[in-house]
Design an enzyme around this catalytic site. Structure first.
Site, mmCIF file in Angstrom:
data_model
loop_
_atom_site.group_PDB
_atom_site.id
_atom_site.type_symbol
_atom_site.label_atom_id
_atom_site.label_comp_id
_atom_site.label_asym_id
_atom_site.label_seq_id
_atom_site.Cartn_x
_atom_site.Cartn_y
_atom_site.Cartn_z
ATOM 1 N N HIS A 84 19.614 18.734 97.833
ATOM 2 C CA HIS A 84 19.869 20.122 97.479
ATOM 3 C C HIS A 84 18.802 20.582 96.496
ATOM 4 C CE1 HIS A 84 24.429 20.385 98.527
ATOM 5 N NE2 HIS A 84 23.812 19.524 99.319
ATOM 6 N N ALA A 85 18.444 21.853 96.583
ATOM 7 C CA ALA A 85 17.523 22.423 95.599
ATOM 8 C C ALA A 85 18.189 22.456 94.228
ATOM 9 C CB ALA A 85 17.116 23.832 96.020
#
Length: 220
Positions: A84-85
């Site tokens: 995930h960012a």
């Protein structure tokens, strides 16, 4: 003509044992490459390797596994698609849930970091329920202990264990590792592997180096 080795394209190479599969004839994922004679063992669902062992494998990154590897049940390879960012306060992937979030945030979702391909060398033994994180390189001849979480590269012929996995011992000293890497027995013609299978299992690095030298197979 004499048969000089088991057929690496036979799905179940051990008679009467459906739990053991050669992975080369089984794996169809376009981003996964597995060498000959590498096998997976699972008592219930060996043919489900792609479903059970390849996690989040929907990005461009590849998993490359060498020849003559042994992979125990419960082993999982985590792909970078799981990332995930984390550019700001939240890691929640708003964009994957469509409008109206997608047009506002999908570029951020797609910016999640990637460590690239995962590489497993030749003659690697990965123990029960080990987890290999994305972008890791596991060297030839390494041993991954059961339930280990492999979060960093593993040197050739090292034994690692724990979470995160750390080197607990070296199988050979530097000189012998160099001999084994030069001998590279996994690249020998399969007839020669068969002829010297006992030396491969129970001989010395010098024995294998000598055999490779005698047959003009010593790697530079």
């Amino acid at each position: 003509m004499a048969i000089d080795a088991p057929d690496p394209m036979v799905l179940h190479p051990v008679a009467g044992q459906e739990r053991v599969v050669f992975l080369k004839p089984l794996v169809r994922h376009p981003n996964v490459e597995v060498g000959e004679y590498t096998y997976y063992d699972d008592p219930d669902k060996a043919v489900g390797f792609e479903r059970d062992a390849l996690l989040y494998a929907f990005g461009p990154e590849r998993l490359v596994i060498g020849r003559f590897c042994a992979i125990a049940s419960g082993v999982r390879f985590l792909f970078p698609g799981a990332n995930h960012a984390d550019l700001g306060p939240s890691t929640f992937p708003f964009g994957i849930f469509g409008a109206p979030w997608a047009e506002r945030t999908m570029d951020l979702v797609m910016s999640a970091p990637s460590r690239g391909d995962t590489i497993v060398g030749h003659d690697v033994w990965i123990g029960y329920s080990a987890l290999v994180l994305p972008g890791i390189t596991i060297g030839h001849g390494a041993v991954i202990a059961a339930a280990s979480v492999v979060a960093a590269d593993v040197p050739p012929y090292a034994v690692v264990a724990g979470n995160p996995a750390r080197v607990v011992r070296r199988r050979f000293d530097d000189e012998d590792v160099a001999r084994l890497l030069r001998a590279a027995w996994w690249n020998w013609p399969i007839g020669l592997v068969t002829e010297h299978a006992r030396a491969i299992m129970a001989g010395t690095p010098s024995d294998l180096e000598r055999i490779a030298t005698d047959h003009g197979l010593l790697a530079s």
